[in-house]
Design an enzyme around this catalytic site. Sequence first.
Site, PDB file in Angstrom:
ATOM      1  N   CYS A  81       0.763  -1.212   0.068  1.00  0.00           N
ATOM      2  CA  CYS A  81       0.194  -0.141   0.168  1.00  0.00           C
ATOM      3  C   CYS A  81       0.967   1.317  -0.011  1.00  0.00           C
ATOM      4  CB  CYS A  81      -0.963   0.033   1.301  1.00  0.00           C
ATOM      5  SG  CYS A  81      -2.004   1.423   1.370  1.00  0.00           S
ATOM      6  N   HIS A 118      -9.182  -3.976  -1.337  1.00  0.00           N
ATOM      7  CA  HIS A 118      -8.135  -3.228  -0.600  1.00  0.00           C
ATOM      8  C   HIS A 118      -8.602  -1.694  -0.732  1.00  0.00           C
ATOM      9  CE1 HIS A 118      -3.668  -2.483   0.099  1.00  0.00           C
ATOM     10  NE2 HIS A 118      -4.231  -1.106  -0.248  1.00  0.00           N
ATOM     11  N   GLU A 119      -8.845  -1.405  -1.902  1.00  0.00           N
ATOM     12  CA  GLU A 119      -9.064   0.157  -2.160  1.00  0.00           C
ATOM     13  C   GLU A 119     -10.499   0.539  -1.147  1.00  0.00           C
ATOM     14  OE1 GLU A 119      -6.871   1.863  -3.199  1.00  0.00           O
ATOM     15  OE2 GLU A 119      -5.695   0.355  -4.050  1.00  0.00           O
ATOM     16  N   HIS A 172     -10.123   1.443   2.543  1.00  0.00           N
ATOM     17  CA  HIS A 172      -9.846   2.580   2.635  1.00  0.00           C
ATOM     18  C   HIS A 172     -10.573   3.660   2.971  1.00  0.00           C
ATOM     19  CE1 HIS A 172      -5.377   2.358   2.215  1.00  0.00           C
ATOM     20  NE2 HIS A 172      -5.629   1.968   1.057  1.00  0.00           N
TER      21      HIS A 172
HETATM   22 NI    NI Z   1      -3.747   1.037   0.067  1.00  0.00          NI
END
Ligand code: NI
Length: 196
Positions: free
Chosen positions: A113, A155-156, A159
């Site tokens: 990341c 994953h995104e 966030h």
């Molecule tokens: Ni990331």
Amino acid sequence: MAILKIARMGHPVLGRPAEPVNDPSAPEIRRLVQDMVETMRDAGGTGLAAPQVHVPKRVVIFTVEAERGGGAARDEGDEAAAEDDERGVPLTVLINPQILPLSDELNYGWEACLSVPGLAGQVPRHTAIRYSGFALDGRQIEREAQGFHARVVQHECDHLDGLLYPQRMTDLSTLVFTSEMKHLVESGEPVPPIEE
Ligand code: NI
């Protein structure tokens, strides 16, 4: 267009839920996305979420290179995942995204990341998902994804809920410096790190 500063783990903007976007086609959202694309390309990332550039809005961008082999730890014979990885995914802007897992099946794969520079770790993710959201022109996007493609989206979108990949890890012994991954390669593990 501008290259934006990327927030790193420990900055509060990365630990808070982001706000929904009222109008995906608003000019300020287009400008934000243009800057995010430039920032992601400059940093060599695969994806980027708005909170990573200190903007707490529910906007992510990502792309998956074609024939990206080995990024996802998947079962032998998982043809749908292999197909997704081979085709690649063009640069995608997702505003107010939502994810629906298509099964309970999880797989482990390496993630990195841009907000956690220098490190990589093995993270369990849903193998197959359906995701939806809005594009910059306000059109709705709806896709199914497997393998690495599904991993990047999960994953995104994490966030946007204030989660970084280490918080999803179940075995912190696999949290390593990317500069030390050569030792894993020597031990026979397939480990292409991914930058997101
Ligand atoms: Ni990331």
